[in-house]
Scaffold this active site. Sequence first.
Site, PDB file in Angstrom:
ATOM      1  N   ILE A  82       0.829  -1.202   0.000  1.00 22.41           N
ATOM      2  CA  ILE A  82       0.000   0.000   0.000  1.00 22.41           C
ATOM      3  C   ILE A  82       0.866   1.256   0.000  1.00 22.41           C
ATOM      4  O   ILE A  82       0.545   2.261  -0.626  1.00 22.41           O
ATOM      5  CB  ILE A  82      -0.948   0.023   1.218  1.00 22.41           C
ATOM      6  CG1 ILE A  82      -1.822  -1.237   1.228  1.00 22.41           C
ATOM      7  CG2 ILE A  82      -1.804   1.283   1.218  1.00 22.41           C
ATOM      8  CD1 ILE A  82      -2.721  -1.373   0.031  1.00 22.41           C
ATOM      9  N   GLY A  83       1.986   1.195   0.712  1.00 20.70           N
ATOM     10  CA  GLY A  83       2.899   2.336   0.722  1.00 20.70           C
ATOM     11  C   GLY A  83       2.520   3.440   1.682  1.00 20.70           C
ATOM     12  O   GLY A  83       2.825   4.618   1.459  1.00 20.70           O
ATOM     13  N   ASN A 138       5.922   3.062  13.867  1.00 23.95           N
ATOM     14  CA  ASN A 138       6.177   2.125  12.778  1.00 23.95           C
ATOM     15  C   ASN A 138       7.601   2.295  12.265  1.00 23.95           C
ATOM     16  O   ASN A 138       7.887   3.198  11.488  1.00 23.95           O
ATOM     17  CB  ASN A 138       5.160   2.366  11.656  1.00 23.95           C
ATOM     18  CG  ASN A 138       5.238   1.321  10.562  1.00 23.95           C
ATOM     19  OD1 ASN A 138       6.131   0.485  10.562  1.00 23.95           O
ATOM     20  ND2 ASN A 138       4.313   1.377   9.627  1.00 23.95           N
ATOM     21  N   CYS A 141       7.986  -0.844   8.143  1.00 25.06           N
ATOM     22  CA  CYS A 141       7.194  -1.074   6.931  1.00 25.06           C
ATOM     23  C   CYS A 141       8.085  -1.597   5.812  1.00 25.06           C
ATOM     24  O   CYS A 141       9.049  -0.930   5.432  1.00 25.06           O
ATOM     25  CB  CYS A 141       6.501   0.210   6.489  1.00 25.06           C
ATOM     26  SG  CYS A 141       5.479  -0.001   5.017  1.00 25.06           S
ATOM     27  N   ASN A 203       5.614  -7.220  12.288  1.00 24.85           N
ATOM     28  CA  ASN A 203       5.114  -6.622  11.065  1.00 24.85           C
ATOM     29  C   ASN A 203       5.267  -7.674   9.959  1.00 24.85           C
ATOM     30  O   ASN A 203       5.747  -8.775  10.203  1.00 24.85           O
ATOM     31  CB  ASN A 203       5.901  -5.347  10.730  1.00 24.85           C
ATOM     32  CG  ASN A 203       5.086  -4.362   9.916  1.00 24.85           C
ATOM     33  OD1 ASN A 203       4.214  -4.749   9.149  1.00 24.85           O
ATOM     34  ND2 ASN A 203       5.373  -3.077  10.074  1.00 24.85           N
ATOM     35  N   THR A 204       4.857  -7.329   8.763  1.00 21.87           N
ATOM     36  CA  THR A 204       4.843  -8.318   7.684  1.00 21.87           C
ATOM     37  C   THR A 204       6.241  -8.775   7.274  1.00 21.87           C
ATOM     38  O   THR A 204       7.228  -8.061   7.440  1.00 21.87           O
ATOM     39  CB  THR A 204       4.136  -7.731   6.457  1.00 21.87           C
ATOM     40  OG1 THR A 204       4.763  -6.492   6.104  1.00 21.87           O
ATOM     41  CG2 THR A 204       2.662  -7.504   6.733  1.00 21.87           C
TER      42      THR A 204
END
Length: 314
Positions: A82-83, A138, A141, A203-204
């Site tokens: 998504i950014g 965060n 990301c 996180n991912t």
Amino acid sequence: MGNDAAMNTIRPAAAVSLGRGLDLKSPVMLASGTVSYGEELSRLCNLGKIGGIVTKAISLEPRTGNPPQRIAETASGMVNAIGLANVGVDRFISEKAPFLRGLDTATVVNIAGRSIDDYLEVVSRLDGVEGLDGYEINLSCPNVKGECMIMGVSRDATFEIVSELRKATRRHLMIKLTPNVTSISSIALAAEEAGADSVSLINTLVGMAVNYRTRKPLIKNVTGGLSGPAIKPVALAKVWEVYNAVKIPVVGMGGIGSFEDAMEFLLVGASAVQIGTMNFVYPDISQRVAEAVEAHFSAPGAPAYRDYVGSLIV
């Protein structure tokens, strides 16, 4: 504030305090990036039944994010890039905060930035807004090139930014960690030493999906963040590792989609959990899991919540 109403006169059996004013009536939270700012989901899920909502990431300026295609389904999960698309901090304050202020649950704002100054400026603007219970920083990301991911893979950079943020706010600081590092416990320890109140993980994972017929990636960014049930075993291992390394609370996430999943994360050391990708499949999943966890710990003969967390027998 949101958590004033959340903690009733009769304390829920699964209520938990993560410290520095972040008190949850349920350990079940909504993960950033999967529920926007909560308003749309509130029509399908009773947010008053959960412990808290972590908003979509907020940056200093509005962002359009990466070009589409930005999401692709994979085996037992999805890849997204998504950014960090978002409305920016000023519109968040004027348009989104009023709704969040009225929720009967804790509100944690996820914050992203290109530099330490960005993070500090966003926190500075949000600190004067009532009804917010903390910030999830965060640093991890995986689909925004050259930004927060760089900070999140460096122990020194993590220590520096958390130290500066700790000076800038008295609110709860939760640091979101990436699994895409050599030692996640080393990064968690740096955050703790710098003054973090809790850490959230994972996180991912960096992943990709391709079409062999067209010979093209399924998302424009080529790689993105893999989430969903596919990453749960990795997430459990990382939560267990970090729980055994730090003294501050650990918030676990990664593939949680049921009562059983949540209980497994609590067992390996998570004080609370966040549900993300499965919100796309079952919009009321967080409410259902929260109610099941509360029923479990309030049943006769059930262990005390605080005694169950981290009680894995090895």
